[in-house]
Design a protein around this motif. Structure first.
Motif, PDB file in Angstrom:
ATOM      1  N   LEU A 348      61.711   2.106  19.347  1.00  0.00           N
ATOM      2  CA  LEU A 348      63.117   1.540  19.256  1.00  0.00           C
ATOM      3  C   LEU A 348      63.502   0.719  20.845  1.00  0.00           C
ATOM      4  CD1 LEU A 348      65.226   3.240  15.861  1.00  0.00           C
ATOM      5  CD2 LEU A 348      62.800   1.242  16.676  1.00  0.00           C
ATOM      6  N   ASP A 349      63.905   1.758  21.419  1.00  0.00           N
ATOM      7  CA  ASP A 349      64.041   1.385  22.698  1.00  0.00           C
ATOM      8  C   ASP A 349      63.939   0.470  23.469  1.00  0.00           C
ATOM      9  OD1 ASP A 349      66.644   1.549  24.759  1.00  0.00           O
ATOM     10  OD2 ASP A 349      65.689   2.279  25.332  1.00  0.00           O
ATOM     11  N   ASN A 350      62.795   0.578  23.840  1.00  0.00           N
ATOM     12  CA  ASN A 350      62.086  -0.307  24.454  1.00  0.00           C
ATOM     13  C   ASN A 350      61.234  -1.813  23.508  1.00  0.00           C
ATOM     14  OD1 ASN A 350      60.014   0.283  26.803  1.00  0.00           O
ATOM     15  ND2 ASN A 350      60.679   1.548  26.130  1.00  0.00           N
ATOM     16  N   VAL A 351      61.336  -1.948  22.401  1.00  0.00           N
ATOM     17  CA  VAL A 351      61.149  -2.989  21.230  1.00  0.00           C
ATOM     18  C   VAL A 351      62.582  -3.974  21.028  1.00  0.00           C
ATOM     19  CG1 VAL A 351      60.428  -4.142  18.811  1.00  0.00           C
ATOM     20  CG2 VAL A 351      59.548  -1.658  20.212  1.00  0.00           C
ATOM     21  N   ALA A 352      63.440  -3.124  20.200  1.00  0.00           N
ATOM     22  CA  ALA A 352      64.914  -4.238  20.549  1.00  0.00           C
ATOM     23  C   ALA A 352      65.148  -4.426  21.490  1.00  0.00           C
ATOM     24  CB  ALA A 352      66.089  -3.381  20.046  1.00  0.00           C
ATOM     25  N   PRO A 353      65.358  -6.197  21.683  1.00  0.00           N
ATOM     26  CA  PRO A 353      65.804  -6.727  23.264  1.00  0.00           C
ATOM     27  C   PRO A 353      67.400  -6.378  23.111  1.00  0.00           C
ATOM     28  CG  PRO A 353      65.275  -8.207  21.133  1.00  0.00           C
ATOM     29  CD  PRO A 353      65.448  -7.096  20.936  1.00  0.00           C
ATOM     30  N   ALA A 354      66.995  -6.611  24.479  1.00  0.00           N
ATOM     31  CA  ALA A 354      68.342  -5.599  25.474  1.00  0.00           C
ATOM     32  C   ALA A 354      68.396  -6.068  26.886  1.00  0.00           C
ATOM     33  CB  ALA A 354      68.592  -4.133  25.349  1.00  0.00           C
ATOM     34  N   THR A 355      69.873  -5.687  27.369  1.00  0.00           N
ATOM     35  CA  THR A 355      69.845  -5.899  29.633  1.00  0.00           C
ATOM     36  C   THR A 355      69.603  -4.499  29.954  1.00  0.00           C
ATOM     37  OG1 THR A 355      71.636  -5.675  29.415  1.00  0.00           O
ATOM     38  CG2 THR A 355      71.081  -8.296  28.853  1.00  0.00           C
ATOM     39  N   HIS A 356      68.597  -4.883  31.049  1.00  0.00           N
ATOM     40  CA  HIS A 356      68.309  -3.559  31.974  1.00  0.00           C
ATOM     41  C   HIS A 356      70.161  -3.256  32.094  1.00  0.00           C
ATOM     42  CE1 HIS A 356      66.584  -1.831  35.105  1.00  0.00           C
ATOM     43  NE2 HIS A 356      67.851  -1.507  35.627  1.00  0.00           N
ATOM     44  N   GLU A 357      71.394  -3.894  31.808  1.00  0.00           N
ATOM     45  CA  GLU A 357      72.260  -2.979  32.354  1.00  0.00           C
ATOM     46  C   GLU A 357      72.813  -2.235  30.774  1.00  0.00           C
ATOM     47  OE1 GLU A 357      76.664  -3.641  33.998  1.00  0.00           O
ATOM     48  OE2 GLU A 357      75.819  -5.214  32.545  1.00  0.00           O
ATOM     49  N   GLU A 358      72.659  -3.352  29.543  1.00  0.00           N
ATOM     50  CA  GLU A 358      72.981  -2.342  27.725  1.00  0.00           C
ATOM     51  C   GLU A 358      71.653  -1.095  27.965  1.00  0.00           C
ATOM     52  OE1 GLU A 358      73.115  -3.862  23.713  1.00  0.00           O
ATOM     53  OE2 GLU A 358      71.991  -5.562  24.973  1.00  0.00           O
ATOM     54  N   ARG A 359      70.780  -1.014  28.138  1.00  0.00           N
ATOM     55  CA  ARG A 359      70.148   0.024  28.097  1.00  0.00           C
ATOM     56  C   ARG A 359      70.203   0.980  29.036  1.00  0.00           C
ATOM     57  NH1 ARG A 359      63.729  -1.248  28.520  1.00  0.00           N
ATOM     58  NH2 ARG A 359      63.746   1.073  27.060  1.00  0.00           N
ATOM     59  N   GLY A 360      71.068   1.015  29.774  1.00  0.00           N
ATOM     60  CA  GLY A 360      70.974   2.141  30.694  1.00  0.00           C
ATOM     61  C   GLY A 360      69.982   2.201  31.862  1.00  0.00           C
ATOM     62  N   MET A 361      68.992   1.338  31.741  1.00  0.00           N
ATOM     63  CA  MET A 361      68.110   2.538  33.340  1.00  0.00           C
ATOM     64  C   MET A 361      68.255   2.496  34.061  1.00  0.00           C
ATOM     65  SD  MET A 361      65.564   1.993  30.866  1.00  0.00           S
ATOM     66  CE  MET A 361      64.080   2.473  31.503  1.00  0.00           C
ATOM     67  N   ASN A 362      69.365   1.674  34.750  1.00  0.00           N
ATOM     68  CA  ASN A 362      69.238   1.536  36.316  1.00  0.00           C
ATOM     69  C   ASN A 362      70.207   3.153  36.659  1.00  0.00           C
ATOM     70  OD1 ASN A 362      72.291   1.950  34.689  1.00  0.00           O
ATOM     71  ND2 ASN A 362      73.498   0.927  36.594  1.00  0.00           N
ATOM     72  N   TRP A 363      70.077   3.583  35.323  1.00  0.00           N
ATOM     73  CA  TRP A 363      70.148   5.577  35.914  1.00  0.00           C
ATOM     74  C   TRP A 363      69.379   5.803  36.614  1.00  0.00           C
ATOM     75  CZ3 TRP A 363      67.959  10.018  32.773  1.00  0.00           C
ATOM     76  CH2 TRP A 363      66.814   9.480  32.452  1.00  0.00           C
ATOM     77  N   LYS A 364      68.365   5.711  36.626  1.00  0.00           N
ATOM     78  CA  LYS A 364      67.240   6.622  38.088  1.00  0.00           C
ATOM     79  C   LYS A 364      67.404   6.034  38.709  1.00  0.00           C
ATOM     80  CE  LYS A 364      63.163   6.068  34.269  1.00  0.00           C
ATOM     81  NZ  LYS A 364      63.673   4.865  33.708  1.00  0.00           N
ATOM     82  N   THR A 365      67.819   5.041  39.625  1.00  0.00           N
ATOM     83  CA  THR A 365      68.274   4.760  40.998  1.00  0.00           C
ATOM     84  C   THR A 365      69.349   5.236  41.885  1.00  0.00           C
ATOM     85  OG1 THR A 365      68.712   2.177  39.736  1.00  0.00           O
ATOM     86  CG2 THR A 365      66.373   2.789  40.720  1.00  0.00           C
ATOM     87  N   LEU A 366      70.850   4.649  40.672  1.00  0.00           N
ATOM     88  CA  LEU A 366      71.513   5.504  41.350  1.00  0.00           C
ATOM     89  C   LEU A 366      71.763   6.629  41.927  1.00  0.00           C
ATOM     90  CD1 LEU A 366      73.911   2.789  38.959  1.00  0.00           C
ATOM     91  CD2 LEU A 366      72.866   3.055  41.092  1.00  0.00           C
ATOM     92  N   ASP A 367      72.212   6.818  43.195  1.00  0.00           N
ATOM     93  CA  ASP A 367      73.470   8.617  42.863  1.00  0.00           C
ATOM     94  C   ASP A 367      73.649   9.062  41.971  1.00  0.00           C
ATOM     95  OD1 ASP A 367      72.621   8.158  46.162  1.00  0.00           O
ATOM     96  OD2 ASP A 367      71.851   7.901  44.878  1.00  0.00           O
ATOM     97  N   SER A 368      73.954  10.539  41.413  1.00  0.00           N
ATOM     98  CA  SER A 368      74.780  10.758  41.286  1.00  0.00           C
ATOM     99  C   SER A 368      76.231  11.110  41.813  1.00  0.00           C
ATOM    100  CB  SER A 368      74.656  12.630  41.048  1.00  0.00           C
ATOM    101  OG  SER A 368      74.998  13.113  40.351  1.00  0.00           O
ATOM    102  N   THR A 369      76.299  10.676  40.733  1.00  0.00           N
ATOM    103  CA  THR A 369      78.835  10.132  40.744  1.00  0.00           C
ATOM    104  C   THR A 369      79.033  11.402  40.442  1.00  0.00           C
ATOM    105  OG1 THR A 369      78.415   9.329  38.618  1.00  0.00           O
ATOM    106  CG2 THR A 369      78.474   8.343  40.475  1.00  0.00           C
ATOM    107  N   ALA A 370      78.501  12.101  39.721  1.00  0.00           N
ATOM    108  CA  ALA A 370      79.211  13.064  38.945  1.00  0.00           C
ATOM    109  C   ALA A 370      79.606  14.791  40.511  1.00  0.00           C
ATOM    110  CB  ALA A 370      77.860  14.098  37.873  1.00  0.00           C
ATOM    111  N   GLY A 371      81.039  15.040  39.967  1.00  0.00           N
ATOM    112  CA  GLY A 371      81.089  16.141  41.461  1.00  0.00           C
ATOM    113  C   GLY A 371      81.252  15.400  42.504  1.00  0.00           C
ATOM    114  N   ALA A 372      81.907  14.049  42.442  1.00  0.00           N
ATOM    115  CA  ALA A 372      81.945  13.236  43.767  1.00  0.00           C
ATOM    116  C   ALA A 372      82.477  14.014  44.870  1.00  0.00           C
ATOM    117  CB  ALA A 372      82.167  12.269  43.563  1.00  0.00           C
ATOM    118  N   ASP A 373      83.953  14.191  44.454  1.00  0.00           N
ATOM    119  CA  ASP A 373      84.699  15.114  45.176  1.00  0.00           C
ATOM    120  C   ASP A 373      83.977  16.152  46.030  1.00  0.00           C
ATOM    121  OD1 ASP A 373      86.629  13.576  44.153  1.00  0.00           O
ATOM    122  OD2 ASP A 373      87.537  14.670  42.891  1.00  0.00           O
ATOM    123  N   GLU A 374      83.374  17.095  45.260  1.00  0.00           N
ATOM    124  CA  GLU A 374      82.229  18.140  45.307  1.00  0.00           C
ATOM    125  C   GLU A 374      81.530  17.511  46.600  1.00  0.00           C
ATOM    126  OE1 GLU A 374      81.257  21.321  42.905  1.00  0.00           O
ATOM    127  OE2 GLU A 374      83.146  21.055  41.975  1.00  0.00           O
TER     128      GLU A 374
END
Length: 440
Positions: A348-374
């Motif tokens: 369904l995620d690949n069939v339903a039209p959506a932008t790259h950002e709406e699907r959240g597909m940039n999660w693989k190329t962005l560094d983790s922001t969890a625990g940024a202070d640490e």
């Protein structure tokens, strides 16, 4: 056991091919955080009834056990006990699960021998006794060496193989989510493609060895262990290697394994914390996508509905096509909530039209922001992709150009930072740093 071995061996070979060939790197272009989130959440939902059954065997023990885990991991987690020489040790932060189990296990020992728990195996509270596995402990040999073929030669059944393959596919999807969740918890960059290829391939090797040795079950990354990383804040690979040796010794010294099997069922409810965090990690994956859009809500809603509803339906209404092997195949696939939810959401995620950002597909190329202070406290080498290098032969790998074409080599970059196939020119406006030639 022989059929399980055969199914596991075939499934392991397929998983090794998916990983070491780099196929998973291609598949990742179609797997987003929605699919990972649904799969992880369904894993936890499938285990919740088991946890409740353990707790329900004697609530007077299981509830205090959960309270202790919560107390140690959230309230006392920053408290330290003094050690000689002016040192201190954060025992509650590092060992919340072990401490909780130890305390409640000792309590169960005392209550068993003073006669608090009933001796009738059918009576409520009998599961809290510690002497139910005593005979097993006495009869177990001190040392037992497993060896290939100890249950006979593997046999191969089509339905069993396909059923094991469904588990492998669900495992692969889960592992991808575990890798990213682990990186977030450890304040590391998101895992590059070569690391994911290598991880999936090595999991296949583990399953192959399990099948050959007759272990009866495959091996995979475990979301509960990611939750333990979050609880203990210990993400050292050396610790993981050391844990592996502990498992090996526990498997050889069967007296120790038999001793651990004596942990009462109500005390094992500590796994509720880990399983609950698996669900939380799964849900947290949805944050990478825009969950305020009807499109994503519908995709997740349908996937979760089918993942929960189909297994329940086929458990109550067995398939009867007149062909036993076909019936087994359909039931094995459709009774697996992880498989149903993951496959449905991916489609369904690949069939339903959506932008790259709406699907959240940039999660693989962005560094983790969890625990940024640490993470800011760490040096640059800890926050770079060098953490995914091999601990050996890196100089040789770097100096040989052909290793750039080996999918599991740290120098392999073929599929990294590629926009998924569903991307359109509109994504170029959302991500101006993405080269126009990768838009397909």
């Amino acid at each position: 056991m022989s059929e399980v071995q055969g199914a596991l061996i075939v499934a392991a070979l397929v998983q090794m091919f998916i990983g070491f060939s780099g196929l998973i790197g291609v598949i990742l272009r179609f797997i987003g955080p929605l699919t990972i989130g649904v799969t992880l959440t369904m894993i936890a939902i499938g285990i919740f009834p088991i946890i409740i059954n353990l707790a329900g065997s004697y609530w007077a023990i299981s509830l205090p056990t959960i309270v202790l885990v919560f107390l140690f991991s959230t309230i006392l987690n920053k408290r330290s006990i003094p050690l000689p020489g002016g040192h201190s040790f954060r025992i509650f932060s590092y060992f919340p699960i072990i401490l909780s189990i130890s305390i409640m296990w000792v309590l169960c020992v005392v209550l068993t021998f003073v006669g608090v728990f009933p001796e009738d195996s059918n009576a409520y509270g009998y599961a809290a006794r510690v002497d139910t596995e005593l005979q097993n402990l006495i009869q177990s040999p001190w040392i037992s060496l497993p060896y290939p073929g100890q249950w006979g030669w593997p046999s191969f059944n089509v339905a069993g193989i396909i059923g094991m393959m469904s588990a492998v596919l669900a495992s692969v999807i889960e592992s991808v989510g575990d890798y990213h969740a682990c990186a977030q918890v450890a304040c590391a960059p998101s895992p590059p493609t070569h690391a994911i290829n290598r991880g999936i391939g090595i999991e296949g090797v583990g399953c192959l060895l399990a099948g050959l040795w007759g272990a009866g079950l495959g091996y995979t990354s475990y979301s509960g262990d990611v939750s333990l990383l979050s609880l203990t804040k210990v993400a050292s690979r050396s610790v993981s290697v050391g844990s592996g040796f502990v498992f090996i010794l526990a498997g050889i010294f069967t007296k120790f394994s038999a001793f651990l099997s004596g942990i009462p069922d109500p005390v094992l409810v500590t796994s509720a914390v880990a399983v609950g965090m698996v669900a939380s990690i799964g849900i947290s994956n949805f944050s990478h996508a825009k969950m305020n859009t009807p499109r994503n809500l519908i995709v997740v809603g349908i996937s979760m509905c089918l993942a929960i509803g189909l297994p329940a339906y086929f458990n109550a209404n067995p398939v009867d096509t007149g062909m036993e092997s076909t019936d087994q195949l359909i039931e094995v696939l459709l009774k697996n909530g992880m498989f149903v939810g993951g496959i449905t959401c991916a489609v369904l995620d690949n069939v339903a039209p959506a932008t790259h950002e709406e699907r959240g597909m940039n999660w693989k190329t962005l560094d983790s922001t969890a625990g940024a202070d640490e993470g800011k406290k760490h040096n640059d080498s800890q926050n770079s992709y060098s953490v995914y290098n091999l601990p050996f032969a890196m100089a040789w790998i770097s100096n040989n150009k052909f290793m750039q074409y080996v999918p599991f080599s740290p120098t392999f970059q073929a599929f990294d930072h590629v926009v998924p196939v569903k991307a359109t020119i509109s994504d170029r406006n959302l991500h101006p740093t993405v080269p126009r030639e990768v838009i397909t």
